[in-house]
Design a protein around this motif. Structure first.
Motif, PDB file in Angstrom:
ATOM      1  N   ARG A 180     -55.033 -69.921   5.723  1.00 13.60           N
ATOM      2  CA  ARG A 180     -55.254 -71.318   5.371  1.00 13.60           C
ATOM      3  C   ARG A 180     -56.293 -71.422   4.258  1.00 13.60           C
ATOM      4  O   ARG A 180     -57.159 -70.561   4.110  1.00 13.60           O
ATOM      5  CB  ARG A 180     -55.734 -72.096   6.583  1.00 13.60           C
ATOM      6  CG  ARG A 180     -54.736 -72.121   7.731  1.00 13.60           C
ATOM      7  CD  ARG A 180     -55.203 -72.996   8.876  1.00 13.60           C
ATOM      8  NE  ARG A 180     -56.460 -72.546   9.465  1.00 13.60           N
ATOM      9  CZ  ARG A 180     -57.618 -73.191   9.371  1.00 13.60           C
ATOM     10  NH1 ARG A 180     -57.684 -74.347   8.709  1.00 13.60           N
ATOM     11  NH2 ARG A 180     -58.698 -72.724   9.951  1.00 13.60           N
ATOM     12  N   ALA A 205     -56.206 -75.341  13.044  1.00 15.85           N
ATOM     13  CA  ALA A 205     -55.197 -74.304  12.812  1.00 15.85           C
ATOM     14  C   ALA A 205     -53.990 -74.790  12.027  1.00 15.85           C
ATOM     15  O   ALA A 205     -53.317 -73.993  11.370  1.00 15.85           O
ATOM     16  CB  ALA A 205     -54.739 -73.726  14.159  1.00 15.85           C
ATOM     17  N   ASP A 206     -53.690 -76.076  12.059  1.00 16.08           N
ATOM     18  CA  ASP A 206     -52.541 -76.625  11.341  1.00 16.08           C
ATOM     19  C   ASP A 206     -52.925 -77.371  10.067  1.00 16.08           C
ATOM     20  O   ASP A 206     -52.089 -78.051   9.465  1.00 16.08           O
ATOM     21  CB  ASP A 206     -51.741 -77.563  12.250  1.00 16.08           C
ATOM     22  CG  ASP A 206     -50.982 -76.811  13.334  1.00 16.08           C
ATOM     23  OD1 ASP A 206     -50.608 -75.650  13.081  1.00 16.08           O
ATOM     24  OD2 ASP A 206     -50.774 -77.379  14.410  1.00 16.08           O
ATOM     25  N   THR A 208     -54.096 -77.115   6.273  1.00 20.54           N
ATOM     26  CA  THR A 208     -54.250 -76.256   5.095  1.00 20.54           C
ATOM     27  C   THR A 208     -53.806 -77.025   3.862  1.00 20.54           C
ATOM     28  O   THR A 208     -52.955 -77.916   3.936  1.00 20.54           O
ATOM     29  CB  THR A 208     -53.450 -74.941   5.243  1.00 20.54           C
ATOM     30  OG1 THR A 208     -53.773 -74.062   4.170  1.00 20.54           O
ATOM     31  CG2 THR A 208     -51.951 -75.195   5.287  1.00 20.54           C
TER      32      THR A 208
END
Length: 227
Positions: A180, A205-206, A208
């Motif tokens: 990312r 985490a998701d 980017t």
């Protein structure tokens, strides 16, 4: 301890954004590898982290625009901790001035130093980030997504905007490998570091390719108006 066991390379740790990030990341459990051309001040940051019970290295003076210096820094980090999970990279100094009055070499220096502060570090750490499915965090003032005549800063705004675009390109190229890349556009280090911590943690985490603006709505106001 949101970064427990993560290896974080942080440039510009002598002061400002870099030092704030190094201290906060270490407090959250990261193993910090600090770097700055002003090595004594980077060592002071290392000592502050140690006194607070954290772990940090400051191997040698770091010139982020020099590939050899960056490569040695990265090798020290991998040798000490076995890999790299987080790269937090700040950019170099800039000069202000309007479009018509600035000599070209002054403009070229401003344009060059911004991207050259990031590129060698990302290039040297990329294979390690691919292995760890790690992340890159770049930092720039709010002149990245905005322009302003006060003070005149054509080259600075252009270079900061380029940094945001580079960060988005890194996100695109890193996506197939789980790497990312995000940017924080901010002013005060204490404001930026909380957003940075979230973006380099597993909680994001998701996320980017984002440019997160942390400026108390400064960039929303008309030139010369203080929020």
């Amino acid at each position: 301890m949101r970064l427990e066991g993560k290896v974080a390379l942080v440039s510009g740790t002598a002061q400002g954004h870099g030092r704030a990030a190094a201290l906060r990341f270490a407090a959250e459990g990261a193993l910090v590898v600090a770097g700055d051309p002003i090595h004594q001040d980077a060592l002071d940051t290392q000592r502050l982290i140690a006194r607070a019970g954290g772990t940090a290295l400051a191997p040698a003076p770091l010139d982020v625009t020099d590939e050899g210096s960056v490569r040695s820094w990265v090798d020290e980090a991998v040798g000490a901790f076995g890999g790299i999970d987080i790269v937090y990279v700040t950019t170099g100094s800039v000069r202000f001035g309007d479009l018509g009055s600035r000599p070209y070499d002054n403009v070229a220096r401003t344009m060059g130093v911004q991207l050259n502060s990031v590129w060698p570090t990302v290039r040297a750490t990329w294979p390690h980030l691919v292995r760890s499915r790690g992340c890159v965090l770049t930092v720039c003032p709010t002149t990245g997504p905005t322009a302003s005549p006060l003070p005149p800063r054509a080259a600075r705004s252009a270079s900061r905007g380029s940094l945001v675009a580079l960060t988005q390109q890194l996100a695109t190229e890193g996506a197939p490998y789980g790497v990312r890349a995000n940017c924080v556009s901010s002013g005060r280090p204490e404001d930026a570091v909380s957003a940075a911590l979230f973006l380099v943690s597993d909680e994001a985490a998701d996320i980017t390719g984002a440019n997160v603006v942390v400026d108390g709505a400064w960039s929303c106001f008309l030139p010369g108006v203080t929020p």
